[in-house]
Design a protein around this motif. Structure first.
Motif, PDB file in Angstrom:
ATOM      1  N   ILE A 132       0.861  -1.176   0.000  1.00  0.00           N
ATOM      2  CA  ILE A 132       0.000   0.000   0.000  1.00  0.00           C
ATOM      3  C   ILE A 132       0.894   1.221   0.000  1.00  0.00           C
ATOM      4  CG2 ILE A 132      -1.700   1.348   1.281  1.00  0.00           C
ATOM      5  CD1 ILE A 132      -2.753  -1.298   2.450  1.00  0.00           C
ATOM      6  N   ALA A 133       0.670   2.140  -0.933  1.00  0.00           N
ATOM      7  CA  ALA A 133       1.467   3.364  -1.010  1.00  0.00           C
ATOM      8  C   ALA A 133       0.562   4.523  -1.405  1.00  0.00           C
ATOM      9  CB  ALA A 133       2.597   3.211  -2.035  1.00  0.00           C
ATOM     10  N   THR A 134       0.888   5.703  -0.925  1.00  0.00           N
ATOM     11  CA  THR A 134       0.122   6.895  -1.268  1.00  0.00           C
ATOM     12  C   THR A 134       1.037   7.948  -1.881  1.00  0.00           C
ATOM     13  OG1 THR A 134       0.426   8.058   0.839  1.00  0.00           O
ATOM     14  CG2 THR A 134      -1.392   6.448   0.709  1.00  0.00           C
ATOM     15  N   SER A 135       0.428   8.873  -2.591  1.00  0.00           N
ATOM     16  CA  SER A 135       1.203   9.942  -3.234  1.00  0.00           C
ATOM     17  C   SER A 135       1.958  10.771  -2.200  1.00  0.00           C
ATOM     18  CB  SER A 135       0.272  10.834  -4.061  1.00  0.00           C
ATOM     19  OG  SER A 135      -0.784  11.353  -3.260  1.00  0.00           O
ATOM     20  N   SER A 136       1.349  10.978  -1.041  1.00  0.00           N
ATOM     21  CA  SER A 136       2.015  11.743   0.005  1.00  0.00           C
ATOM     22  C   SER A 136       3.279  11.031   0.481  1.00  0.00           C
ATOM     23  CB  SER A 136       1.059  11.978   1.175  1.00  0.00           C
ATOM     24  OG  SER A 136       1.673  12.709   2.201  1.00  0.00           O
ATOM     25  N   GLU A 137       3.200   9.731   0.623  1.00  0.00           N
ATOM     26  CA  GLU A 137       4.357   8.952   1.069  1.00  0.00           C
ATOM     27  C   GLU A 137       5.450   8.916   0.008  1.00  0.00           C
ATOM     28  OE1 GLU A 137       1.881   5.816   3.911  1.00  0.00           O
ATOM     29  OE2 GLU A 137       2.091   5.438   1.759  1.00  0.00           O
ATOM     30  N   TRP A 138       5.045   8.894  -1.244  1.00  0.00           N
ATOM     31  CA  TRP A 138       6.013   8.843  -2.337  1.00  0.00           C
ATOM     32  C   TRP A 138       6.536  10.225  -2.714  1.00  0.00           C
ATOM     33  CZ3 TRP A 138       3.499   4.900  -6.287  1.00  0.00           C
ATOM     34  CH2 TRP A 138       3.805   3.593  -5.877  1.00  0.00           C
ATOM     35  N   GLY A 139       5.816  11.260  -2.348  1.00  0.00           N
ATOM     36  CA  GLY A 139       6.235  12.611  -2.694  1.00  0.00           C
ATOM     37  C   GLY A 139       5.957  12.974  -4.131  1.00  0.00           C
ATOM     38  N   VAL A 140       5.057  12.266  -4.782  1.00  0.00           N
ATOM     39  CA  VAL A 140       4.678  12.561  -6.169  1.00  0.00           C
ATOM     40  C   VAL A 140       3.266  12.030  -6.387  1.00  0.00           C
ATOM     41  CG1 VAL A 140       5.664  10.406  -7.063  1.00  0.00           C
ATOM     42  CG2 VAL A 140       5.375  12.376  -8.586  1.00  0.00           C
ATOM     43  N   ALA A 141       2.477  12.766  -7.158  1.00  0.00           N
ATOM     44  CA  ALA A 141       1.067  12.427  -7.334  1.00  0.00           C
ATOM     45  C   ALA A 141       0.732  12.202  -8.807  1.00  0.00           C
ATOM     46  CB  ALA A 141       0.172  13.532  -6.768  1.00  0.00           C
ATOM     47  N   LYS A 142      -0.286  11.386  -9.045  1.00  0.00           N
ATOM     48  CA  LYS A 142      -0.828  11.233 -10.400  1.00  0.00           C
ATOM     49  C   LYS A 142      -1.372  12.575 -10.880  1.00  0.00           C
ATOM     50  CE  LYS A 142      -3.828   8.186  -8.959  1.00  0.00           C
ATOM     51  NZ  LYS A 142      -4.926   7.191  -8.938  1.00  0.00           N
ATOM     52  N   PRO A 143      -1.259  12.865 -12.142  1.00  0.00           N
ATOM     53  CA  PRO A 143      -0.793  12.019 -13.246  1.00  0.00           C
ATOM     54  C   PRO A 143       0.679  12.156 -13.581  1.00  0.00           C
ATOM     55  CG  PRO A 143      -1.775  13.997 -14.137  1.00  0.00           C
ATOM     56  CD  PRO A 143      -1.906  14.110 -12.635  1.00  0.00           C
ATOM     57  N   PHE A 148       4.004   6.847 -11.768  1.00  0.00           N
ATOM     58  CA  PHE A 148       3.892   5.526 -12.389  1.00  0.00           C
ATOM     59  C   PHE A 148       5.248   4.829 -12.482  1.00  0.00           C
ATOM     60  CE2 PHE A 148      -0.033   7.609 -13.314  1.00  0.00           C
ATOM     61  CZ  PHE A 148      -0.962   6.600 -13.083  1.00  0.00           C
ATOM     62  N   ARG A 149       6.332   5.600 -12.481  1.00  0.00           N
ATOM     63  CA  ARG A 149       7.640   4.965 -12.362  1.00  0.00           C
ATOM     64  C   ARG A 149       7.790   4.323 -10.988  1.00  0.00           C
ATOM     65  NH1 ARG A 149       9.348   9.576 -15.431  1.00  0.00           N
ATOM     66  NH2 ARG A 149      10.087  10.697 -13.577  1.00  0.00           N
ATOM     67  N   ARG A 150       7.211   4.955  -9.971  1.00  0.00           N
ATOM     68  CA  ARG A 150       7.229   4.356  -8.626  1.00  0.00           C
ATOM     69  C   ARG A 150       6.393   3.076  -8.597  1.00  0.00           C
ATOM     70  NH1 ARG A 150       9.269   7.334  -4.245  1.00  0.00           N
ATOM     71  NH2 ARG A 150       8.969   5.320  -3.236  1.00  0.00           N
ATOM     72  N   VAL A 151       5.270   3.085  -9.307  1.00  0.00           N
ATOM     73  CA  VAL A 151       4.452   1.869  -9.410  1.00  0.00           C
ATOM     74  C   VAL A 151       5.266   0.742 -10.040  1.00  0.00           C
ATOM     75  CG1 VAL A 151       2.453   0.817 -10.545  1.00  0.00           C
ATOM     76  CG2 VAL A 151       2.234   3.087  -9.503  1.00  0.00           C
ATOM     77  N   ILE A 152       5.971   1.062 -11.132  1.00  0.00           N
ATOM     78  CA  ILE A 152       6.783   0.064 -11.825  1.00  0.00           C
ATOM     79  C   ILE A 152       7.905  -0.444 -10.928  1.00  0.00           C
ATOM     80  CG2 ILE A 152       8.377  -0.252 -13.761  1.00  0.00           C
ATOM     81  CD1 ILE A 152       6.551   1.776 -15.300  1.00  0.00           C
ATOM     82  N   ASP A 153       8.503   0.447 -10.142  1.00  0.00           N
ATOM     83  CA  ASP A 153       9.564   0.037  -9.218  1.00  0.00           C
ATOM     84  C   ASP A 153       9.030  -0.876  -8.113  1.00  0.00           C
ATOM     85  OD1 ASP A 153      11.438   1.509 -10.612  1.00  0.00           O
ATOM     86  OD2 ASP A 153      11.337   3.237  -9.261  1.00  0.00           O
ATOM     87  N   ALA A 154       7.798  -0.625  -7.681  1.00  0.00           N
ATOM     88  CA  ALA A 154       7.236  -1.372  -6.549  1.00  0.00           C
ATOM     89  C   ALA A 154       6.693  -2.734  -6.947  1.00  0.00           C
ATOM     90  CB  ALA A 154       6.117  -0.551  -5.896  1.00  0.00           C
ATOM     91  N   ALA A 155       6.092  -2.817  -8.123  1.00  0.00           N
ATOM     92  CA  ALA A 155       5.398  -4.042  -8.534  1.00  0.00           C
ATOM     93  C   ALA A 155       6.315  -4.970  -9.318  1.00  0.00           C
ATOM     94  CB  ALA A 155       4.185  -3.680  -9.377  1.00  0.00           C
ATOM     95  N   PRO A 156       6.273  -6.266  -9.063  1.00  0.00           N
ATOM     96  CA  PRO A 156       7.056  -7.213  -9.848  1.00  0.00           C
ATOM     97  C   PRO A 156       6.614  -7.218 -11.312  1.00  0.00           C
ATOM     98  CG  PRO A 156       6.259  -8.230  -7.819  1.00  0.00           C
ATOM     99  CD  PRO A 156       5.536  -6.924  -7.969  1.00  0.00           C
ATOM    100  N   GLY A 157       7.542  -7.532 -12.189  1.00  0.00           N
ATOM    101  CA  GLY A 157       7.221  -7.646 -13.606  1.00  0.00           C
ATOM    102  C   GLY A 157       7.635  -6.427 -14.404  1.00  0.00           C
ATOM    103  N   ARG A 158       7.681  -6.609 -15.709  1.00  0.00           N
ATOM    104  CA  ARG A 158       7.935  -5.512 -16.617  1.00  0.00           C
ATOM    105  C   ARG A 158       6.690  -4.636 -16.683  1.00  0.00           C
ATOM    106  NH1 ARG A 158       9.106 -10.060 -19.462  1.00  0.00           N
ATOM    107  NH2 ARG A 158       7.409  -9.596 -20.919  1.00  0.00           N
TER     108      ARG A 158
END
Length: 228
Positions: A132-143, A148-158
């Protein structure tokens, strides 16, 4: 599913939060109460802002020009009126769908434009997810593409093996696809219904759903097949 999409296995599924997992009605009502505006009036202006394709934070400017959302959110917390999501705010299909996806062997995450407080609340709910991650915790918000680079870093797979699920055309679908992810658009809430038949949604979405309960069956054929 769009014609001609290459067959790629799904490894991870990541969910937006507002109107994908959470019914935001109570939180928007709390904001209307906080600024002293009738709830139906706040909702009507929010709808107009949304229909114009603008950020929903602009809604507050109609009632309080110069409104500082971050500062007011802090004031709400200090007054004991901060975000207070509960199980009752989850859509009924959320827990069963998340659990079913994990049982299929998928990595399941939640990442949305939310506060750090909201992230703590979601973790206390003990949802059947891996992250579970939020934009506040990551320091960057959609869009922002960096989200989405943080999403890619967090989730397994290409990137093409990660599915992002959300209701918002501009914050979820378009930037997720631009980042190389696959995307499911859910038709619920103000944004999901408003843009459900939008040509860009029809073109970009790998799947269009009305309930999270549809996802396990839709994604089952996309799983990596073990060699027999």
């Amino acid at each position: 599913v769009p014609a001609g999409r290459a067959e790629v296995a799904v490894v991870s599924v990541v969910f937006a939060v507002g109107e994908t997992l959470l019914d935001d009605s109570r939180e928007f009502g709390a904001w209307a109460d906080w600024i002293g505006v009738p709830r139906h009036t706040f909702s009507a202006v929010l709808g107009a802002v949304t229909a114009a394709g603008r950020d929903n934070a602009e809604t507050f400017q109609y009632f309080r020009p110069g409104f500082d959302l971050a500062a007011e959110r802090e004031r709400r917390e200090q007054a004991g009126a901060g975000e207070n999501y509960s199980e009752a705010d989850l859509y009924p299909d959320v827990r069963p769908a998340l659990a079913a996806l994990r049982e299929m062997g998928l990595w399941v995450g939640i990442a949305g434009n939310q506060t750090a407080r909201a992230g703590r609340i979601f973790r206390e709910m003990r949802l059947p997810v891996d992250c579970i991650a939020t934009s506040s915790e990551w320091g960057v918000a959609k869009p922002d593409p960096a989200f989405f680079r943080r999403v890619i870093d967090a989730a397994p797979g290409r990137p093409e093996e990660i599915v992002y699920v959300g209701d918002h055309r501009d914050n979820d679908l378009i930037p997720a696809k631009a980042a190389g992810l696959r995307a499911a658009h859910i038709r619920r809430g103000p944004w999901g219904n408003l843009w459900a038949d939008d040509p860009r949604v029809a073109k970009l979405a790998d799947w269009r759903i009305t309930s999270l309960a549809e996802l396990p069956a839709l994604l089952a054929p996309e799983l990596q097949q073990e060699p027999g």
